[in-house]
Design a protein around this motif. Structure first.
Motif, mmCIF file in Angstrom:
data_model
loop_
_atom_site.group_PDB
_atom_site.id
_atom_site.type_symbol
_atom_site.label_atom_id
_atom_site.label_comp_id
_atom_site.label_asym_id
_atom_site.label_seq_id
_atom_site.Cartn_x
_atom_site.Cartn_y
_atom_site.Cartn_z
ATOM 1 N N THR A 128 -3.254 0.428 -3.573
ATOM 2 C CA THR A 128 -2.933 -0.903 -3.045
ATOM 3 C C THR A 128 -2.756 -1.831 -4.244
ATOM 4 O OG1 THR A 128 -4.288 -0.448 -1.122
ATOM 5 C CG2 THR A 128 -3.704 -2.747 -1.500
ATOM 6 N N ILE A 169 -3.795 7.128 -2.732
ATOM 7 C CA ILE A 169 -3.442 5.906 -2.005
ATOM 8 C C ILE A 169 -3.677 4.743 -2.976
ATOM 9 C CG2 ILE A 169 -3.947 4.461 0.020
ATOM 10 C CD1 ILE A 169 -3.016 7.281 0.786
ATOM 11 N N LYS A 206 0.883 -1.183 0.000
ATOM 12 C CA LYS A 206 0.000 0.000 0.000
ATOM 13 C C LYS A 206 0.910 1.220 0.000
ATOM 14 C CE LYS A 206 -3.957 1.851 2.504
ATOM 15 N NZ LYS A 206 -4.809 1.739 3.674
ATOM 16 N N PHE A 223 1.513 5.695 -0.771
ATOM 17 C CA PHE A 223 1.038 7.062 -0.994
ATOM 18 C C PHE A 223 1.793 7.562 -2.224
ATOM 19 C CE2 PHE A 223 2.219 11.570 -0.514
ATOM 20 C CZ PHE A 223 0.963 12.164 -0.427
ATOM 21 N N LEU A 234 3.169 2.672 2.721
ATOM 22 C CA LEU A 234 2.334 2.781 3.927
ATOM 23 C C LEU A 234 2.265 1.434 4.666
ATOM 24 C CD1 LEU A 234 -0.585 4.931 2.438
ATOM 25 C CD2 LEU A 234 1.418 5.725 3.704
#
Ligand code: HSE
Length: 307
Positions: free
Chosen positions: A34, A32, A5, A7, A306
């Motif tokens: 994933t 964001i 994940k 940013f 993240l």
């Protein structure tokens, strides 16, 4: 199955004097994403939150960029990509670049880091090509490398990372009208007078020098655009007034962020930046245009992991 994940940050391209060759990375505005391995040997865009963007892999900038890196690796590994879009498409702060750079960064990580951050730039540029018809690197390079990036040449691609004076702050106003990069490129003239070119490369050279010497005042005086701003600024509501307000409140310089409609004001320190931000807000809220305002440090690292 591996998963990451991240940013993926917004970026300000051009910085007035460096059309298509200069950009910097923001710290607190970004998407964001994933990305997880799948076992179907396909790149799939499985979810997009916040924006209405193509889910078809070949029409999505993240999908195209991910395909590009995997095809160079000659890998049949599949990935599922989820994107929480916080950067609006057509905002001028590198929305497509964040998606494309984020996808190649994540795929590279999950594949065991076969490429350096610099080597990822051409794959992310494939996404930019899909989005605007032009594979420019001035958003994807700072998103991947952080700080300020200079595209020394496109053929062959050579990108140089520049120093970041720590006190720089960026105020970004995004009037909520959409300007497609493709359209705002199409209105540009294809030739430039020698007189204007001399001014432009003088400013670009001075700006690079100012970053190395941390000469904030020279940095500000170099944020001038003789070539693109006069043409594109007519698309941005109250551009001249905003520029005046930024200067009156102490900004070092002001210009169009990327292809607009966002505009940026570079400031030294939080106090001036807050003042510029609030005066722009005060002015714009009396106009009949919705807007978003950001105040960010320069992000020296680019994309962040993240989890
Ligand atoms: N250099 C590009 C342009 C940036 O101004 O068209 C787009 O964000």
């Amino acid at each position: 199955m591996g998963q990451i994940k991240i940013f993926s940050p917004a970026t300000v391209a051009n910085l007035s004097c460096g059309f298509d060759v200069l950009g910097c990375c923001l710290d607190n505005v970004g998407d964001i994403m994933t990305i997880r391995e799948n076992d179907v040997q396909e790149i799939r865009i499985t979810k997009i939150i916040g924006q209405n963007l193509p889910m078809e892999t070949g029409k999505n900038v993240a999908g195209v960029a991910a395909k590009s890196i995997l095809s160079t690796l000659k890998s049949s590994q599949g990935f599922d990509i989820e994107i929480e879009k916080k950067i609006k498409a057509g905002s001028g702060i590198g929305s497509s670049a964040a998606s494309a750079a984020g996808a190649v960064f994540a795929v590279n990580k999950l594949m065991g880091d076969p490429f350096t951050a610099s080597q990822l730039i051409p794959f992310a540029m494939e996404g930019e090509k899909l989005a605007s018809g032009n594979a420019h690197a001035d958003n994807v390079a700072p998103a991947l490398l952080g700080g300020f990036s200079l595209v020394k040449s496109y053929e062959p691609l050579e990108v140089i990372s520049l120093p970041t004076p720590e006190e720089l702050r960026v105020v970004v106003l995004h009037p909520l009208i959409e300007i497609k990069t493709r359209d705002s490129r199409s209105i540009l003239r294809q030739s430039v007078s020698l007189e204007k070119a001399i001014k432009q490369w003088g400013n670009l050279g001075a700006l690079i020098s100012a970053l190395y010497t941390r000469d904030y005042e020279l940095f500000g005086r170099s944020l001038q655009d003789e070539i693109v701003e006069p043409v594109r600024s007519i698309l941005i509501p109250y551009f001249d007034e905003l520029k005046k307000i930024a200067a009156e409140n102490g900004a070092l310089g002001f210009g169009i962020s990327g292809s607009g409609p966002s505009v940026y004001a570079m400031c030294r320190g939080d106090e001036v930046a807050e003042k510029v931000k609030s005066s722009i807000k005060e002015f714009y809220k009396s106009k009949a245009i919705d807007f978003e305002l950001h105040l960010s440090e320069i992000n020296p690292h680019g994309i962040k992991i993240l989890s």
